[in-house]
Design an enzyme around this catalytic site. Structure first.
Site, PDB file in Angstrom:
ATOM      1  N   SER A  27      61.379  94.770  13.733  1.00 52.58           N
ATOM      2  CA  SER A  27      60.324  94.427  14.689  1.00 52.58           C
ATOM      3  C   SER A  27      58.953  94.769  14.130  1.00 52.58           C
ATOM      4  CB  SER A  27      60.508  95.213  15.996  1.00 52.58           C
ATOM      5  OG  SER A  27      61.560  94.675  16.741  1.00 52.58           O
ATOM      6  N   HIS A  42      59.758  88.820  15.896  1.00 56.22           N
ATOM      7  CA  HIS A  42      60.808  88.330  14.987  1.00 56.22           C
ATOM      8  C   HIS A  42      60.613  86.809  14.847  1.00 56.22           C
ATOM      9  CE1 HIS A  42      63.430  91.993  14.821  1.00 56.22           C
ATOM     10  NE2 HIS A  42      62.718  92.261  15.907  1.00 56.22           N
ATOM     11  N   HIS A  96      69.989  90.698  17.786  1.00 57.24           N
ATOM     12  CA  HIS A  96      70.363  91.945  18.463  1.00 57.24           C
ATOM     13  C   HIS A  96      71.428  91.631  19.515  1.00 57.24           C
ATOM     14  CE1 HIS A  96      66.123  92.232  17.162  1.00 57.24           C
ATOM     15  NE2 HIS A  96      66.383  93.491  16.899  1.00 57.24           N
ATOM     16  N   TYR A 108      71.484  92.690  22.519  1.00 55.39           N
ATOM     17  CA  TYR A 108      70.900  92.445  23.846  1.00 55.39           C
ATOM     18  C   TYR A 108      70.371  91.021  24.019  1.00 55.39           C
ATOM     19  CZ  TYR A 108      66.458  93.365  21.441  1.00 55.39           C
ATOM     20  OH  TYR A 108      65.407  93.324  20.561  1.00 55.39           O
ATOM     21  N   GLU A 109      70.279  90.255  22.909  1.00 58.42           N
ATOM     22  CA  GLU A 109      69.879  88.851  23.041  1.00 58.42           C
ATOM     23  C   GLU A 109      71.059  88.011  23.565  1.00 58.42           C
ATOM     24  OE1 GLU A 109      67.176  87.401  19.706  1.00 58.42           O
ATOM     25  OE2 GLU A 109      67.937  89.272  18.883  1.00 58.42           O
ATOM     26  N   ALA A 158      62.382  99.143  13.415  1.00 62.68           N
ATOM     27  CA  ALA A 158      61.471  99.996  14.172  1.00 62.68           C
ATOM     28  C   ALA A 158      62.345 100.894  15.042  1.00 62.68           C
ATOM     29  CB  ALA A 158      60.574  99.134  15.048  1.00 62.68           C
ATOM     30  N   MET A 179      68.047  99.558  18.147  1.00 63.08           N
ATOM     31  CA  MET A 179      69.029  98.612  18.689  1.00 63.08           C
ATOM     32  C   MET A 179      69.532  97.636  17.628  1.00 63.08           C
ATOM     33  SD  MET A 179      66.803  97.848  22.122  1.00 63.08           S
ATOM     34  CE  MET A 179      65.989  99.225  22.980  1.00 63.08           C
ATOM     35  N   SER A 180      69.558  98.088  16.370  1.00 59.84           N
ATOM     36  CA  SER A 180      69.947  97.140  15.309  1.00 59.84           C
ATOM     37  C   SER A 180      70.557  97.866  14.115  1.00 59.84           C
ATOM     38  CB  SER A 180      68.709  96.357  14.846  1.00 59.84           C
ATOM     39  OG  SER A 180      67.828  97.192  14.115  1.00 59.84           O
ATOM     40  N   ASN A 186      57.584 105.206  17.754  1.00 60.44           N
ATOM     41  CA  ASN A 186      57.284 105.954  18.989  1.00 60.44           C
ATOM     42  C   ASN A 186      58.106 107.238  19.018  1.00 60.44           C
ATOM     43  OD1 ASN A 186      59.459 103.822  19.507  1.00 60.44           O
ATOM     44  ND2 ASN A 186      59.767 105.196  21.229  1.00 60.44           N
ATOM     45  N   HIS A 189      57.558  97.846  24.029  1.00 61.91           N
ATOM     46  CA  HIS A 189      57.696  97.068  22.789  1.00 61.91           C
ATOM     47  C   HIS A 189      56.338  96.863  22.111  1.00 61.91           C
ATOM     48  CE1 HIS A 189      59.778  94.543  19.947  1.00 61.91           C
ATOM     49  NE2 HIS A 189      59.127  93.441  20.299  1.00 61.91           N
TER      50      HIS A 189
END
Ligand code: R1P
Length: 285
Positions: A33, A64, A86, A88-89, A116, A219-220, A243, A257
């Site tokens: 990201s 992306h 990902h 979640y997509e 990220a 998440m990846s 973060n 995000h």
């Protein structure tokens, strides 16, 4: 991998790509990201939108771009995913990691993955680059492992070893390159934990992940690493800390995000320089 993406399907995608370009990459790069700028620095580019590549998923996340870029980095033939997939997509985990098999069939020997991530380790700061030495695949504990399904022996064995998933020589190379570039102050190493997302972690979840040994969470990456190792590619990966994960009920901070993308922009040049210099020093057979 699930029978819906057979060896022949992967071959068809790789053959289609090889018919469109003469570039034969030995290094494959995945941009996390906000880190897609690296792909734009490739020379002699030949780029494809994911939507035009047979069997390829589509990027749906801001930050992306959804392009597969072939080109050279300091003369080295590379292929770069400007955008990844990902869970979640809504993609099955097999499809999230599918591009690693395409990399393999294109002739890639070394994969460099970036992402990220949020810091769980209190010693980490936003802007740190964490070399990943290991991962915890949380969705994997519930069956979300990209190798679930009939094993395709032409890619690898049924039970691949993961204790050496992250190539130690490449970690050392990254440390050496980082020192040479003067990045020692913000170069770290640690354990990456993948969660399914898309909701960011609760405070209780973050505390638990930290206690389990994770230094950063995202998440990846881990799914791609498993598939890349299964088919015998060398893997190097790092997280850009974008973060600090909220671990305290008194904190006013809220993960979002936008801050992730902004932190990527701030470190873009150093990230590109690190990868670019590493690529020139990677030895291949
Ligand atoms: C959250 O801001 C998004 O950024 C990270 C997380 O995994 C999540 O997708 O993306 P990459 O891991 O693709 O860098």
């Amino acid at each position: 991998m699930s029978s819906s993406y057979s060896y022949e399907d992967c071959m068809a995608t790789a053959d289609w790509l090889m018919a469109q370009t003469d570039i034969r990459p030995t290094v494959g790069i995945v941009c996390g990201s906000g880190l897609g700028g690296l792909a734009d620095t490739l020379k002699d580019q030949v780029a494809f939108n994911y939507k035009d590549i047979p069997n390829f998923p589509q990027s749906t996340v801001h930050g992306h771009a959804g392009r597969l870029v072939f080109g050279t980095l300091k003369g080295r033939p590379c292929v770069c995913m400007q955008g990844r997939f990902h869970l979640y997509e809504g993609y099955p985990v097999q499809k999230v990691a599918l591009p690693m098999r395409i990399f393999k069939l294109l002739g890639v020997e070394t994969v460099i993955l970036t992402n990220a991530a949020g810091a769980l380790n209190e010693d980490f700061k936003v802007g740190d680059i964490m070399i990943i030495k290991d991962h915890i695949n949380m969705p994997g504990f519930a069956g979300n492992n990209p190798l679930v399904g009939p094993n395709e022996e032409r890619f690898g064995v049924r039970f691949p070893c993961m204790s050496d998933a992250y190539d130690r020589e490449l970690q050392q190379l990254a440390m050496d390159v980082g020192q040479d570039l003067g990045y020692g102050e913000f170069l770290r190493e640690g354990v990456y934990c993948v969660v399914a997302g898309p909701s960011f972690e609760t405070i209780a979840e973050s505390r638990m992940l930290h206690r389990l040994g994770a230094d950063a969470v995202g998440m990846s990456t881990a799914f791609e690493v498993i598939v890349a190792r299964h088919c015998g590619m060398r893997v190097f990966a790092f997280s850009l800390i974008t973060n600090q994960v909220v671990m305290d009920y008194d904190s006013e901070e809220k993960a979002n995000h936008e801050e992730v993308l902004e932190a990527g922009k701030q470190r873009e040049q150093q990230v590109e320089q690190l990868i670019c210099t590493m690529v020139t020093r990677i030895e291949h057979n």
